[in-house]
Design a protein around this motif. Structure first.
Motif, PDB file in Angstrom:
ATOM      1  N   GLY A 186       0.782  -1.221   0.000  1.00 33.81           N
ATOM      2  CA  GLY A 186       0.000   0.000   0.000  1.00 33.81           C
ATOM      3  C   GLY A 186       0.813   1.269   0.000  1.00 33.81           C
ATOM      4  O   GLY A 186       0.264   2.369   0.021  1.00 33.81           O
ATOM      5  N   GLU A 187       2.157   1.148  -0.040  1.00 31.41           N
ATOM      6  CA  GLU A 187       2.979   2.350   0.006  1.00 31.41           C
ATOM      7  C   GLU A 187       2.868   3.123  -1.303  1.00 31.41           C
ATOM      8  O   GLU A 187       2.949   2.557  -2.390  1.00 31.41           O
ATOM      9  N   SER A 188       2.702   4.428  -1.186  1.00 33.10           N
ATOM     10  CA  SER A 188       2.645   5.296  -2.355  1.00 33.10           C
ATOM     11  C   SER A 188       3.948   6.067  -2.470  1.00 33.10           C
ATOM     12  O   SER A 188       4.482   6.564  -1.470  1.00 33.10           O
ATOM     13  N   LYS A 189       4.490   6.158  -3.663  1.00 30.56           N
ATOM     14  CA  LYS A 189       5.750   6.880  -3.857  1.00 30.56           C
ATOM     15  C   LYS A 189       5.535   8.362  -4.132  1.00 30.56           C
ATOM     16  O   LYS A 189       6.503   9.106  -4.316  1.00 30.56           O
ATOM     17  N   GLY A 190       4.281   8.801  -4.156  1.00 35.49           N
ATOM     18  CA  GLY A 190       4.014  10.205  -4.413  1.00 35.49           C
ATOM     19  C   GLY A 190       4.107  10.540  -5.893  1.00 35.49           C
ATOM     20  O   GLY A 190       4.230   9.653  -6.746  1.00 35.49           O
ATOM     21  N   ILE A 191       4.107  11.837  -6.178  1.00 36.22           N
ATOM     22  CA  ILE A 191       4.085  12.293  -7.572  1.00 36.22           C
ATOM     23  C   ILE A 191       5.133  13.369  -7.787  1.00 36.22           C
ATOM     24  O   ILE A 191       5.216  14.344  -7.036  1.00 36.22           O
ATOM     25  N   LEU A 192       5.952  13.178  -8.794  1.00 38.46           N
ATOM     26  CA  LEU A 192       6.861  14.216  -9.287  1.00 38.46           C
ATOM     27  C   LEU A 192       6.825  14.140 -10.813  1.00 38.46           C
ATOM     28  O   LEU A 192       7.347  13.215 -11.411  1.00 38.46           O
TER      29      LEU A 192
END
Length: 607
Positions: free
Chosen positions: A419-425
């Motif tokens: 469920g870990e999200s790496k975020g957005i770039l």
């Protein structure tokens, strides 16, 4: 005179005829018996000579029973060996409805006293399902009619109750209902700390497979290999001694040791919950990382979920799934890039107004002020958006994106937690005219709390990014312990001198919040952040206030990051900052860290 003489002859003939008939009947009966005997002998010969082996094999097969020896799932422990999750011996109780319906209780006599059935020392007045239910229901803690309903069906198999303790299983055995009721061994997963790390630990399904959290992440190691035993049973379903023909021992799963310290985790969760209540925040998140090793000592959030529960199985830890704009913490990454590229020094002078317009876009600081004479260190201390943009005039989009990436923005943490999200770039060529500037002060991209902690630890670790870890070691069934190497490689992000200067400026930031977020006896380097995030209506109506601190600043041991959603007070320094300080104070005491010496090398923040 002649007639009287003839009557005896007739009588003799009649007698002779009767005698002959009797002999004939006897002969026929004898022949019939002989025929039956011949048939029996023939059948016996056929069975003995031609089918004896086959029938013996069938009889043996009917008596042969294979039982599964369930392997125990490995334990999950904290870094000090405290058990967080473990499997205990349990039994599933099985009933044979057909046998139950034919059951007749054994009355107690001198000869049967070792295996007879009574209730409170009195004989049973019933038989069949009623008798079995009366005997079994009190032991299983079930209703007699409910149990009777299960045993009144068809077939030879029905599950009566799961997760029965060995003690109850022994009581069932003492009822002498072999062949009618028996238990198959299983394991129950127990979590000894309730809601502590609830969603982070996760849970297992009905088959004992990890389906969320650490249980899912390390399922292959935690899962053992079942064994079996093959033996013959008697008419009552009991094992016949000395008839075991094959067996294989079960191999228990490996124990998994986390880097989490249970005591630190507990304390962090308590502090976080108090802060949530005090600030009326929607939720809170906290991360504690050991700078020297990259090991996570605490990964907490305010969601109270029982480990192993259905809720824990269906959800993931907010601490790894929740992403948000880090706000002004992102200025640390910008300052690092500016210094590393030689575009500025921390002591460079700037005259910073309250607002600035660039290409038709207006940018402003959080608080209105006149034109201030700040150094680059002062811009960081005052958390000036305008000053950061001014200092980045020659900082290209490619470099902005490069250093965000080097600090881990948009990159997985390496923990691989479910469920870990790496975020957005987004790529730099997709930035519009406003985003290219907002990324300088932590807006226009998202991170989770783990990523923020890892990025700030680069400054604490002299410019080097160490891979984070949450799994410390594994121990197999033979007791062999294997250290687990963190995923990823150690990588230099910025020069040591650059990291030293950024740390110095971050310590000045922390001094500005000394009334709210100081750690008595210790120097702290920190950065606060505040960012607008979408609310329930999808519009930018909510706030994230966060604070990331290096403790102690003079000899970094820990990075602590705290994030609060919609707290009263808004600004990260006055909401999340005090929470970080409380956690830091506890860490310094627990690990007996020596007090910091006075600060003597502060870079000027004004000119």
């Amino acid at each position: 005179m002649n007639r009287p003489q003839g009557r005896p002859n007739a009588a003799r003939r009649t007698a002779h005829y009767g005698h002959t008939q009797i002999i004939k009947r006897a002969v026929w009966v004898a022949l019939a018996f002989a025929l039956v005997l011949i048939v029996f002998i023939a059948q016996l010969v056929r069975v003995q000579l031609f089918e004896g082996h086959e029938m013996a094999m069938k009889a043996q097969a009917n008596r042969t029973y294979k039982t599964v020896l369930s392997a125990k799932r490995g334990k999950i422990t904290d870094v000090n060996g405290t058990v967080l999750a473990q499997s205990v011996e349990r039994y599933t109780i099985i009933g044979n409805p057909e046998a139950a319906q034919a059951f007749k209780p054994t009355a107690c006599t001198k000869a049967t006293k070792d295996y007879c059935q009574t209730i409170d020392g009195k004989p049973l007045n019933t038989s069949g399902v009623a008798a079995v239910s009366q005997l079994l229901a009190p032991v299983l803690g079930m209703n007699v009619s409910e149990l009777g309903g299960k045993l009144s069906g068809t077939g030879q198999y029905v599950v009566l109750k799961k997760d029965v303790t060995p003690e109850v299983k022994r009581k069932i055995d003492a009822l002498h209902l072999g062949g009618i009721v028996y238990g198959t061994r299983s394991n129950e997963r127990l979590y000894s700390n309730g809601t502590l790390m609830g969603t982070l630990l996760g849970g297992v399904d009905a088959e004992g497979k990890g389906v969320s959290g650490i249980e899912q992440l390390e399922n292959s190691l935690l899962t053992g290999q079942d064994g079996y035993e093959i033996y013959q049973v008697g008419n009552g379903g009991e094992e016949i001694p000395g008839t075991m023909t094959d067996s294989k021992e079960a191999v228990n799963g490996q124990n998994v040791t986390l880097t989490i310290d249970r005591d630190v985790q507990w304390q962090v969760e308590q502090i976080l919950k108090e802060a949530q209540k005090k600030n009326n925040a929607a939720w809170g998140i906290a991360v504690v990382e050991d700078v020297q090793t990259g090991e996570i000592r605490a990964l907490a959030d305010t969601d109270e979920v029982q480990a192993g529960s259905d809720e824990a199985k269906l959800n993931v830890s907010r601490a790894v799934s929740e992403t948000f704009e880090p706000g002004s913490i992102g200025k640390v990454f910008t300052m690092s890039g500016l210094l590393q590229e030689g575009l500025h020094h921390m002591g460079d002078h700037f005259s910073v107004p309250s607002t600035i317009n660039i290409a038709g876009q207006k940018y402003e600081d959080a608080e209105v002020h006149g034109t201030e004479n700040w150094t680059l260190a002062g811009i960081l201390k005052q958390s000036s958006n305008v000053g950061t943009i001014m200092a980045s005039d020659n900082y290209s989009d490619a470099l902005r994106h490069k250093y965000l990436t080097k600090f881990g923005v948009g990159q997985p943490s390496g923990l691989n937690l479910p469920g870990e999200s790496k975020g957005i770039l987004r790529p730099a060529n997709q930035w519009d005219g406003r985003t290219r500037n907002t990324v300088l002060f932590g807006q226009g991209y998202t991170m989770n709390a783990l990523q923020i902690t890892k990025a700030v630890s680069v400054i604490a670790n002299h410019g080097v990014a160490k891979p984070q870890s949450i799994i410390k070691a594994t121990t197999d069934a033979q007791g062999k312990t294997t250290e687990i190497k963190p995923a990823g490689e150690t990588e230099r992000v910025i020069d040591e001198s650059v990291a030293k200067d950024v740390l110095n400026a971050m310590e000045s930031v922390s001094e500005g919040y000394s009334k709210f977020a100081s750690v008595n006896g210790f120097r702290v380097a920190a950065k606060s952040g505040t960012a607008e995030v979408p609310g329930a209506n999808g519009k930018l109506t909510s706030m994230i206030s966060d604070y990331s601190a290096i403790i102690p600043a003079d000899n970094p041991r820990f990075v602590v990051t705290v994030a609060l959603k919609d707290p009263q007070g808004v600004f990260g320094g006055v909401t999340a900052g005090p929470v970080t300080a409380q956690i830091g104070q506890f860490l310094m005491q627990k690990y007996e860290v020596p007090n910091s010496p006075p600060r003597t090398d502060a870079i000027p923040t004004e000119w």
